[in-house]
Enzyme design. Sequence first.
Site, PDB file in Angstrom:
ATOM      1  N   LYS A   8       0.837  -1.207   0.000  1.00  0.00           N
ATOM      2  CA  LYS A   8       0.000   0.000   0.000  1.00  0.00           C
ATOM      3  C   LYS A   8       0.869   1.252   0.000  1.00  0.00           C
ATOM      4  O   LYS A   8       0.631   2.182  -0.773  1.00  0.00           O
ATOM      5  CB  LYS A   8      -0.946  -0.008   1.214  1.00  0.00           C
ATOM      6  CG  LYS A   8      -2.056  -1.025   1.077  1.00  0.00           C
ATOM      7  CD  LYS A   8      -2.897  -1.187   2.326  1.00  0.00           C
ATOM      8  CE  LYS A   8      -3.905  -2.311   2.102  1.00  0.00           C
ATOM      9  NZ  LYS A   8      -4.850  -2.510   3.202  1.00  0.00           N
ATOM     10  N   GLN A  18      -4.910  -1.323   9.561  1.00  0.00           N
ATOM     11  CA  GLN A  18      -4.931  -2.660   8.965  1.00  0.00           C
ATOM     12  C   GLN A  18      -5.560  -3.669   9.913  1.00  0.00           C
ATOM     13  O   GLN A  18      -5.294  -3.687  11.114  1.00  0.00           O
ATOM     14  CB  GLN A  18      -3.493  -3.091   8.603  1.00  0.00           C
ATOM     15  CG  GLN A  18      -3.406  -4.354   7.766  1.00  0.00           C
ATOM     16  CD  GLN A  18      -3.905  -4.192   6.330  1.00  0.00           C
ATOM     17  OE1 GLN A  18      -4.053  -3.078   5.824  1.00  0.00           O
ATOM     18  NE2 GLN A  18      -4.165  -5.287   5.672  1.00  0.00           N
ATOM     19  N   ASP A  70     -11.072   3.183   3.874  1.00  0.00           N
ATOM     20  CA  ASP A  70     -11.438   1.768   3.935  1.00  0.00           C
ATOM     21  C   ASP A  70     -12.947   1.574   3.799  1.00  0.00           C
ATOM     22  O   ASP A  70     -13.408   0.471   3.496  1.00  0.00           O
ATOM     23  CB  ASP A  70     -11.033   1.203   5.308  1.00  0.00           C
ATOM     24  CG  ASP A  70      -9.885   0.219   5.239  1.00  0.00           C
ATOM     25  OD1 ASP A  70      -9.635  -0.333   4.156  1.00  0.00           O
ATOM     26  OD2 ASP A  70      -9.252  -0.004   6.290  1.00  0.00           O
TER      27      ASP A  70
HETATM   28  N1  L34 Z   1      -8.217  -2.181   7.238  1.00  0.00           N
HETATM   29  N2  L34 Z   1      -7.584  -4.314   6.638  1.00  0.00           N
HETATM   30  C1  L34 Z   1      -8.024  -3.107   6.271  1.00  0.00           C
HETATM   31  N3  L34 Z   1      -8.284  -2.783   4.988  1.00  0.00           N
HETATM   32  C2  L34 Z   1      -8.087  -3.706   4.006  1.00  0.00           C
HETATM   33  O1  L34 Z   1      -8.402  -3.411   2.744  1.00  0.00           O
HETATM   34  C3  L34 Z   1      -7.586  -4.965   4.344  1.00  0.00           C
HETATM   35  N4  L34 Z   1      -7.305  -5.935   3.409  1.00  0.00           N
HETATM   36  C4  L34 Z   1      -7.628  -7.313   3.739  1.00  0.00           C
HETATM   37  C5  L34 Z   1      -6.954  -7.629   5.076  1.00  0.00           C
HETATM   38  N5  L34 Z   1      -7.044  -6.544   6.031  1.00  0.00           N
HETATM   39  C6  L34 Z   1      -7.381  -5.271   5.692  1.00  0.00           C
HETATM   40  C7  L34 Z   1      -6.313  -5.902   2.485  1.00  0.00           C
HETATM   41  O2  L34 Z   1      -5.678  -4.889   2.223  1.00  0.00           O
HETATM   42  C8  L34 Z   1      -7.025  -8.071   2.582  1.00  0.00           C
HETATM   43  N6  L34 Z   1      -6.164  -7.108   1.898  1.00  0.00           N
HETATM   44  C9  L34 Z   1      -5.310  -7.438   0.834  1.00  0.00           C
HETATM   45  C10 L34 Z   1      -4.597  -6.475   0.127  1.00  0.00           C
HETATM   46  C11 L34 Z   1      -3.751  -6.830  -0.921  1.00  0.00           C
HETATM   47  C12 L34 Z   1      -3.612  -8.144  -1.285  1.00  0.00           C
HETATM   48  C13 L34 Z   1      -4.317  -9.085  -0.594  1.00  0.00           C
HETATM   49  C14 L34 Z   1      -5.159  -8.750   0.448  1.00  0.00           C
HETATM   50  C15 L34 Z   1      -2.678  -8.519  -2.396  1.00  0.00           C
HETATM   51  O3  L34 Z   1      -1.996  -7.688  -2.935  1.00  0.00           O
HETATM   52  N7  L34 Z   1      -2.621  -9.802  -2.757  1.00  0.00           N
HETATM   53  C16 L34 Z   1      -1.746 -10.325  -3.785  1.00  0.00           C
HETATM   54  C17 L34 Z   1      -0.785 -11.359  -3.213  1.00  0.00           C
HETATM   55  C18 L34 Z   1       0.038 -10.818  -2.094  1.00  0.00           C
HETATM   56  C19 L34 Z   1       0.895 -11.917  -1.465  1.00  0.00           C
HETATM   57  O4  L34 Z   1       1.854 -12.348  -2.105  1.00  0.00           O
HETATM   58  O5  L34 Z   1       0.595 -12.327  -0.320  1.00  0.00           O
HETATM   59  C20 L34 Z   1      -2.600 -11.041  -4.840  1.00  0.00           C
HETATM   60  O6  L34 Z   1      -2.160 -11.133  -5.973  1.00  0.00           O
HETATM   61  O7  L34 Z   1      -3.685 -11.511  -4.491  1.00  0.00           O
END
Ligand code: L34
Length: 303
Positions: free
Chosen positions: A62, A106, A129
Amino acid sequence: MSLAEVEEGAGARLIDGVAVARAVREDLKSEVAELAARGIVPGLTVVLVGEDPASAVYVRSKEKTSVELGMKGATVRLPASTSQAELEALIDRLNADPAVHGILVQSPLPKHMDENTIVRRIDPAKDVDGFHPVNVGKLLIGEKDGFAPCTPAGVQELLVRYGVDTTGKEAVVIGRSNIVGKPMAALLIQAGVGANCTVTICHSRTKDLASHTRRADIVIAAIGKPEVITGDMIRPGAVVIDVGINRVPDASAPKGYRLVGDVHFESARQVAGMITPVPGGVGPMTIAMLLKNTVRAARQAGK
Ligand code: L34
């Protein structure tokens, strides 16, 4: 039938979240430049409490992405022992800081903290959010000046950019969390593009889950359990959106685990018309929509 035809019939079209997230960021770049010309630099502060390894990955991403776009990205890292009062005091300071347009705490927070109280402490105008009750209410009413939660907003953006015709379609959302399931349903029932759906929300107490998913034109899986939605539960040609990101142990993977969704990808893709992969599907969209919300927060603040 030729081999090519067999392969074509056997595989859903992949929905590329990495590419769509990139396109969303490209659109934002010009908006950030426009704001910069007026002396406004959108500022996002992410607060991470404790050491959850997955959260650390997401939070780093982020900050990095916001800086790449020319925004002011900052991360405040606090020890898991931080008290509720200390976190509330930090939020009060961020609420009062005019350079901070977006605040995100988060999730999950350490067990001793009350997430609900923390979320309510954030100025709704900075709640990028979309978890504050004011923004939850605005989403349900359909007021556009609020913030929709980033993950369901990202899912909707994928549907729109892939030209999925959602009007009058049966959408089945699996999961009733405040972060994904409930706001996802709220978005899909609105009048508008990427919406106008007939929505069913399923959850852990739903009887005969498969009877619902098999009717669905659009299946959105947000359960948090690895690979529980299998191909036999999908209607042929359906659009399958996998919100789950589960780490499963895998001795052959470099990190000792691999990421899988809530959908059993291999069986589902044989049946579905379109499908999101994990990783590379909804995850990258979550971050892109967060930046989009932050840019709008800055524009609406006008300073
Ligand atoms: N307050 N908490 C708050 N806001 C959010 O919007 C989140 N979330 C969820 C968990 N807690 C939070 C996120 O940011 C889930 N989440 C999130 C954000 C980004 C990715 C996954 C979940 C992401 O970039 N995923 C990649 C893989 C990353 C890896 O290698 O682990 C993908 O390609 O899915």
